[in-house]
Design a protein around this motif. Structure first.
Motif, PDB file in Angstrom:
ATOM      1  N   GLY A   4      42.786  15.977   1.892  1.00 31.34           N
ATOM      2  CA  GLY A   4      41.942  15.019   1.198  1.00 31.34           C
ATOM      3  C   GLY A   4      40.523  15.510   1.063  1.00 31.34           C
ATOM      4  O   GLY A   4      40.172  16.614   1.473  1.00 31.34           O
ATOM      5  N   LEU A   5      39.668  14.672   0.480  1.00 34.17           N
ATOM      6  CA  LEU A   5      38.296  15.078   0.189  1.00 34.17           C
ATOM      7  C   LEU A   5      37.273  14.193   0.870  1.00 34.17           C
ATOM      8  O   LEU A   5      36.104  14.228   0.544  1.00 34.17           O
ATOM      9  N   ARG A   6      37.720  13.381   1.840  1.00 33.31           N
ATOM     10  CA  ARG A   6      36.791  12.439   2.452  1.00 33.31           C
ATOM     11  C   ARG A   6      36.331  12.888   3.819  1.00 33.31           C
ATOM     12  O   ARG A   6      35.768  12.127   4.571  1.00 33.31           O
ATOM     13  N   GLY A   7      36.592  14.147   4.149  1.00 34.99           N
ATOM     14  CA  GLY A   7      36.198  14.641   5.459  1.00 34.99           C
ATOM     15  C   GLY A   7      34.822  15.271   5.420  1.00 34.99           C
ATOM     16  O   GLY A   7      33.814  14.664   5.067  1.00 34.99           O
ATOM     17  N   ALA A   8      34.746  16.552   5.772  1.00 36.81           N
ATOM     18  CA  ALA A   8      33.463  17.250   5.841  1.00 36.81           C
ATOM     19  C   ALA A   8      32.853  17.406   4.456  1.00 36.81           C
ATOM     20  O   ALA A   8      33.549  17.512   3.460  1.00 36.81           O
ATOM     21  N   PRO A   9      31.521  17.387   4.354  1.00 33.83           N
ATOM     22  CA  PRO A   9      30.871  17.589   3.057  1.00 33.83           C
ATOM     23  C   PRO A   9      31.097  18.995   2.539  1.00 33.83           C
ATOM     24  O   PRO A   9      31.579  19.875   3.237  1.00 33.83           O
TER      25      PRO A   9
ATOM     26  N   TYR B  25      34.352  27.895  -4.875  1.00 34.56           N
ATOM     27  CA  TYR B  25      35.325  26.817  -4.820  1.00 34.56           C
ATOM     28  C   TYR B  25      36.175  26.865  -6.085  1.00 34.56           C
ATOM     29  O   TYR B  25      35.645  26.793  -7.191  1.00 34.56           O
ATOM     30  N   SER B  26      37.468  27.013  -5.897  1.00 36.52           N
ATOM     31  CA  SER B  26      38.390  26.974  -7.041  1.00 36.52           C
ATOM     32  C   SER B  26      39.171  25.670  -6.987  1.00 36.52           C
ATOM     33  O   SER B  26      39.489  25.154  -5.915  1.00 36.52           O
ATOM     34  N   PHE B  27      39.464  25.155  -8.174  1.00 33.71           N
ATOM     35  CA  PHE B  27      40.128  23.856  -8.290  1.00 33.71           C
ATOM     36  C   PHE B  27      41.383  23.983  -9.142  1.00 33.71           C
ATOM     37  O   PHE B  27      41.359  24.626 -10.204  1.00 33.71           O
ATOM     38  N   ASP B  28      42.440  23.370  -8.670  1.00 33.48           N
ATOM     39  CA  ASP B  28      43.598  23.150  -9.534  1.00 33.48           C
ATOM     40  C   ASP B  28      43.175  22.149 -10.615  1.00 33.48           C
ATOM     41  O   ASP B  28      42.273  21.332 -10.397  1.00 33.48           O
ATOM     42  N   ILE B  29      43.842  22.190 -11.775  1.00 36.40           N
ATOM     43  CA  ILE B  29      43.425  21.305 -12.864  1.00 36.40           C
ATOM     44  C   ILE B  29      44.257  20.025 -12.891  1.00 36.40           C
ATOM     45  O   ILE B  29      43.755  18.934 -12.599  1.00 36.40           O
ATOM     46  N   PHE B  30      45.543  20.151 -13.237  1.00 42.87           N
ATOM     47  CA  PHE B  30      46.363  18.956 -13.446  1.00 42.87           C
ATOM     48  C   PHE B  30      46.757  18.319 -12.122  1.00 42.87           C
ATOM     49  O   PHE B  30      47.200  18.982 -11.184  1.00 42.87           O
ATOM     50  N   ASP B  31      46.561  17.001 -12.055  1.00 39.66           N
ATOM     51  CA  ASP B  31      46.834  16.194 -10.868  1.00 39.66           C
ATOM     52  C   ASP B  31      45.870  16.477  -9.724  1.00 39.66           C
ATOM     53  O   ASP B  31      46.102  16.047  -8.592  1.00 39.66           O
ATOM     54  N   THR B  32      44.798  17.223 -10.021  1.00 44.24           N
ATOM     55  CA  THR B  32      43.729  17.412  -9.040  1.00 44.24           C
ATOM     56  C   THR B  32      42.393  17.095  -9.716  1.00 44.24           C
ATOM     57  O   THR B  32      41.822  16.032  -9.487  1.00 44.24           O
ATOM     58  N   PHE B  33      41.899  18.001 -10.559  1.00 44.13           N
ATOM     59  CA  PHE B  33      40.659  17.719 -11.275  1.00 44.13           C
ATOM     60  C   PHE B  33      40.894  16.717 -12.403  1.00 44.13           C
ATOM     61  O   PHE B  33      40.028  15.888 -12.703  1.00 44.13           O
TER      62      PHE B  33
ATOM     63  N   ARG C  98      42.271  12.181 -17.645  1.00 41.15           N
ATOM     64  CA  ARG C  98      40.993  11.644 -17.199  1.00 41.15           C
ATOM     65  C   ARG C  98      40.459  12.548 -16.091  1.00 41.15           C
ATOM     66  O   ARG C  98      41.231  13.063 -15.275  1.00 41.15           O
ATOM     67  N   ALA C  99      39.152  12.730 -16.061  1.00 42.52           N
ATOM     68  CA  ALA C  99      38.558  13.487 -14.955  1.00 42.52           C
ATOM     69  C   ALA C  99      38.639  12.663 -13.682  1.00 42.52           C
ATOM     70  O   ALA C  99      38.281  11.477 -13.668  1.00 42.52           O
ATOM     71  N   ASN C 100      39.127  13.272 -12.620  1.00 42.99           N
ATOM     72  CA  ASN C 100      39.206  12.619 -11.319  1.00 42.99           C
ATOM     73  C   ASN C 100      37.791  12.506 -10.762  1.00 42.99           C
ATOM     74  O   ASN C 100      37.153  13.506 -10.433  1.00 42.99           O
ATOM     75  N   LEU C 101      37.279  11.290 -10.644  1.00 41.41           N
ATOM     76  CA  LEU C 101      35.888  11.085 -10.261  1.00 41.41           C
ATOM     77  C   LEU C 101      35.578  11.661  -8.889  1.00 41.41           C
ATOM     78  O   LEU C 101      34.519  12.250  -8.666  1.00 41.41           O
ATOM     79  N   GLU C 102      36.511  11.529  -7.966  1.00 45.44           N
ATOM     80  CA  GLU C 102      36.288  12.016  -6.616  1.00 45.44           C
ATOM     81  C   GLU C 102      36.210  13.546  -6.592  1.00 45.44           C
ATOM     82  O   GLU C 102      35.321  14.133  -5.977  1.00 45.44           O
ATOM     83  N   VAL C 103      37.147  14.193  -7.300  1.00 43.36           N
ATOM     84  CA  VAL C 103      37.172  15.653  -7.295  1.00 43.36           C
ATOM     85  C   VAL C 103      36.027  16.219  -8.135  1.00 43.36           C
ATOM     86  O   VAL C 103      35.402  17.217  -7.745  1.00 43.36           O
ATOM     87  N   SER C 104      35.735  15.582  -9.260  1.00 46.14           N
ATOM     88  CA  SER C 104      34.649  16.096 -10.087  1.00 46.14           C
ATOM     89  C   SER C 104      33.293  15.955  -9.382  1.00 46.14           C
ATOM     90  O   SER C 104      32.393  16.784  -9.567  1.00 46.14           O
ATOM     91  N   LYS C 105      33.163  14.929  -8.535  1.00 45.72           N
ATOM     92  CA  LYS C 105      31.933  14.804  -7.748  1.00 45.72           C
ATOM     93  C   LYS C 105      31.812  15.968  -6.766  1.00 45.72           C
ATOM     94  O   LYS C 105      30.732  16.554  -6.589  1.00 45.72           O
ATOM     95  N   LEU C 106      32.923  16.327  -6.118  1.00 46.61           N
ATOM     96  CA  LEU C 106      32.935  17.475  -5.222  1.00 46.61           C
ATOM     97  C   LEU C 106      32.594  18.761  -5.989  1.00 46.61           C
ATOM     98  O   LEU C 106      31.834  19.611  -5.506  1.00 46.61           O
TER      99      LEU C 106
END
Length: 835
Positions: free
Chosen positions: A4-9, A19-27, A120-128
């Motif tokens: 998840g993304l709610r742990g360490a900053p 930082y690399s991001f998966d696109i579909f179902d993540t970003f 849709r852009a995942n707000l939580e992941v796009s903030k990260l």
């Protein structure tokens, strides 16, 4: 690996530089139930005006198969499974859909347009992502996909305007994926040491294991927990099995919204989680249906009040009472009170008691229900042992126990008390033109009773039943100026399915109820309630589930606005998916839900102290053994939760029950069919003996049944059943007796009694518990039927063979069995067999 993304900053890892991001179902998230919803939307864009909606299912499946063939061909020719979108559509069956190969690019373009609409852009992941970018880290994307990097760039900027990146790797352009060498290409291309890189993704294999294999740190971002993913799979099965509409993955983002809310809602308890993940989405959709119905009624300037019927309208009222709505009123009226208040003849009371025919009633209970105890009624109860009769017996006698004047007096008093209560609860009651009655629903009995009450008192208020579940064939007799509509109507699920919903609705009723007893009467315009017999633990669980449902509704409103989702804008998919969610919960519950809801008890009320169990898998299994699966599927209550009881036996049994409810359980496959005949020995108490042939039946699971009809006149001491002729080795599932005055009555007996072990003797069998084994075909089971409690007993022996041989179906009848079925019984006690 962090989950998840709610742990360490973002800056917590001192070594991270990229930082690399998966696109579909993540970003990016898709506003559809499953990723292949994109293909269904592509069908609508490309062919929706030329082909019927039912063709979408074939289109989606052919699109999936074309991709599988393209990857197989790539593996064969290029030693890779990576392909582009054009490679996929090159293997699509164009002619089937009235197209030629010139349409290839049009179909690919339609699918990309579908991605643009649904992503849709995942707000939580796009903030990260933006935090890392602002901190000076390298950021970018690594995707296993058939879209090119140019197409991915267009899609990303469409969903997140102004987005920039340092790198973007598409597997189809590199000929390798994240599970193979794509991370190696990424590290080399960016000149990165693996320890200075972190990858975020949702796929445990490609994103997490693939990255860690190259020494890259990972952060796992699953779309749903394992239990929620399993729940979604069951909902998909429920949709296809239960709903009338063609399969649709386009739910306007309802499931995506559920995932977002679940991921952002702190977990508290299993009950709260059930409210968030399951009950909340259904109630939220129903709330939107109520709002739409209210808006329609107010278009002509009508003065409309909204009233939620207690007790199980309590949760819908709590949700409606959230700040986004206007006033709604909770009114405690039940079927019993409204029927009595509207009665002009004895028939409504008779009907009331007929519907609760299994309930035991005494004189005191009758007085609580009807408010009077005339002497003929009191004398009626004295004729029964302990003064207790069944409601059915009372219903049959009532026309001779109460006269018309007594009915009129009772109804007038109850009517006056009820109207006084309504005027107190609903401001401006006498000046409103329309009253919406909101309830879980069914046949609209309270609505019809109120109509008769209003007409009797000259109250000109139109009534509009607004129900979660509706028995639509019950509304043809309502007043022409009134309306009744169900959110999950018989246009959403078939009448067969609706009835299996209602047979299993008791858990839903309990978790939607208020934590107070049912209304008994009104005194000085206030409610006088029955005692609430539910345990403190049950009430606490109900409050917990309701809190979770309300939490979902409040969170969903905010997330839907942020993600531009309108899951309730179209009533058809909203009702369909609500039916699938509800059907999944009621008919295909998980083990944890069985544990949670199976503890509930259903309070019958009606002045009684009856508490009916939700589950009784033991009795149900006995019934299934004695009478077969199709008969067990129609078992009367209790248990109140029949589907839960089936699932408590095995999930497969629960699924078969759901198929039965959808009218998709062929009797000659899952019912009992004759497969052979065997000779049994009948030994009388007078020393007489005879041999008769009886039928052996096989069910759809391969279990065998020997059914032996017997009469009291046979005066039997022992029955010898050569079970080794049926199966040399097996599990003895039990021996059950059904009693009745005739064979037909005994066969219809829904309460089979299991014979105790001391009434069975193994002869030529090695019997250990339920397991037996015979050395030859002479092995017998000797059964002592004992004293018959009625004129006829049907003895059923259930066996699960442990060999692989399946007994085939055979035709033909057995004279002994047919004679008994026809009740051609020899009354002479010195005969051991029927004529």
């Amino acid at each position: 690996m962090e989950t998840g993304l709610r742990g360490a900053p973002i800056g917590a890892s001192a070594h991270a530089r990229a930082y690399s991001f998966d696109i579909f179902d993540t970003f990016l998230l898709r506003a559809c139930t499953t990723p292949d919803g994109v293909y269904e939307r592509a069908f609508q864009l490309a062919l929706g005006d030329r082909l019927p909606p039912e063709a979408a299912l074939s289109y989606v499946q052919h699109r999936i198969q074309a991709e599988a063939r393209a990857r197989a061909a790539a593996r064969e020719t290029r030693k890779t499974i990576e392909v582009g979108i054009e490679d996929i559509y090159a293997l699509f069956p164009f002619r089937l859909f009235g197209l030629d190969r010139m349409a290839l690019q049009d179909l690919a373009d339609a699918e990309f347009q579908a991605e643009l609409e649904l992503c849709r852009a995942n707000l939580e992941v796009s903030k990260l992502y933006r935090t890392a970018q602002q901190d000076g880290q390298k950021v970018g994307f690594i995707s296993d996909t058939y879209w090119s990097s140019e197409q991915l760039g267009m899609l990303l900027r469409h969903c997140a305007p102004g987005l920039t990146w340092d790198f973007l790797f598409a597997s189809c352009e590199h000929g390798t994926g994240k599970s193979d060498k794509l991370f190696t290409r990424y590290l080399a291309g960016q000149g990165l040491d693996p320890s200075r890189a972190t990858h975020i993704g949702d796929n445990p294999h490609a994103d997490i294991k693939g990255a860690r294999r190259h020494g890259i740190r990972t952060r796992f971002y699953p779309q749903a927990t394992g239990s929620m993913f399993a729940q979604f799979q069951r909902e998909d099965a429920a949709y296809q099995t239960l709903c009338l509409r063609h399969h649709s993955r386009l739910d306007a983002g309802a499931r995506t919204l559920r995932r977002i809310v679940a991921a952002n809602t702190p977990r508290r308890s299993p009950g709260f989680t059930l409210g968030v993940t399951t009950l909340g989405p259904v109630m939220n959709a129903f709330d939107a249906f109520i709002e739409r119905k209210l808006a329609q009624l107010r278009r002509d300037g009508s003065t409309v009040q909204v009233a939620f019927l207690g007790r199980d309208g309590f949760l819908p009222h709590r949700i409606w009472s959230q700040p986004q709505h206007q006033a709604g009123f909770y009114i405690e009226i039940n079927r019993r009170v409204s029927l009595i208040a509207s009665a002009t003849t004895i028939e409504p009371l008779v009907d009331l008691f007929k519907k609760i025919d299994s309930t035991k009633i005494d004189a005191a209970t009758f007085e609580k229900i009807v408010k009077v105890l005339p002497d003929p009624v009191f004398q009626f109860f004295l004729r029964y042992r302990d003064g207790i009769a069944t409601a059915k017996e009372l219903a049959e006698a009532l026309p001779t126990l109460l006269d018309q004047q007594q009915i009129a007096r009772i109804a007038a008093a109850t009517r006056a008390a009820l109207l006084g209560y309504l005027r107190r609860q609903i401001p401006n009651f006498d000046t409103c033109t329309d009253l919406m009655l909101v309830d879980l629903g069914y046949s609209g009995s309270v609505q019809k009773s109120l109509r008769r009450i209003f007409d009797h008192e000259g109250i000109n208020i139109r009534l509009h039943g607004t129900y979660l579940l509706s028995l639509d064939d019950s509304y043809d007799d309502i007043d022409p100026d009134d309306t009744a509509s169900g959110f999950i109507s018989d246009l959403t699920v078939s009448p067969h399915v609706k009835r299996i919903f209602l047979r299993n609705v008791a858990p839903l009723e309990q978790i939607c109820c208020s934590d107070e007893g049912s209304v008994r009467d009104y005194r000085k315009s206030k409610v006088y309630r029955e005692a609430d017999l539910r345990s403190p633990e049950q009430l606490a669980l109900v409050r917990d589930i309701q809190a979770g449902a309300i939490a979902f509704v409040n969170a969903a409103r905010e997330h839907a606005r942020h993600y531009r989702l309108e899951p309730f804008s179209d009533i058809t998919p909203s009702a369909n998916w609500s039916a699938a969610i509800l059907g999944r919960l009621l008919l295909l519950p998980s083990d944890s839900e069985l544990t949670l809801l199976g503890k509930l008890q259903h309070d019958v009320n009606l002045g009684t102290t009856t508490m009916a169990p939700m589950l009784d898998s033991k009795t149900l299994l006995q019934l299934e053994t004695a009478r077969g699966l199709p008969i067990a599927c129609t078992a009367p209550a209790p248990p109140m939760w029949l589907a839960g009881s089936f699932n408590d036996i095995t999930p497969a049994m629960g699924y078969l029950y759901a198929l039965f409810g959808a009218n998709r359980l062929p009797g000659d496959i899952f019912g009992d069919v004759k497969c052979s005949n065997i000779g049994i020995g009948l030994f009388g108490k007078d020393g007489s003996s005879a041999m008769e042939r009886v039928a052996v039946y096989r069910n759809g699971m391969g279990d065998l049944r020997v059914r032996i009809p017997l009469t009291r006149a046979m005066n039997l001491e022992t029955i010898a059943i050569p079970i080794a002729q049926i199966a040399r080795e097996g599990i003895l599932r039990g021996i059950y007796a059904q009693y009745g005055k005739s064979v037909q009555q005994a066969a219809a007996n829904a309460q089979p009694e299991q014979l105790s072990a001391d009434r069975m003797i193994a002869a030529g069998l090695d019997l250990s518990g339920k397991y037996y084994r015979a050395g030859n075909e002479d092995g017998c089971l000797l059964v002592k039927p004992g004293h018959l409690k009625s004129d006829v007993m049907i003895l059923t022996v259930g066996i699960s063979p442990l060999d692989a041989t399946r007994s085939p179906r055979v035709e033909g009848n057995d004279e002994f069995e047919d004679a008994l079925k026809a009740d051609l019984l020899d009354p002479s006690p010195d005969n051991t067999t029927a004529q």
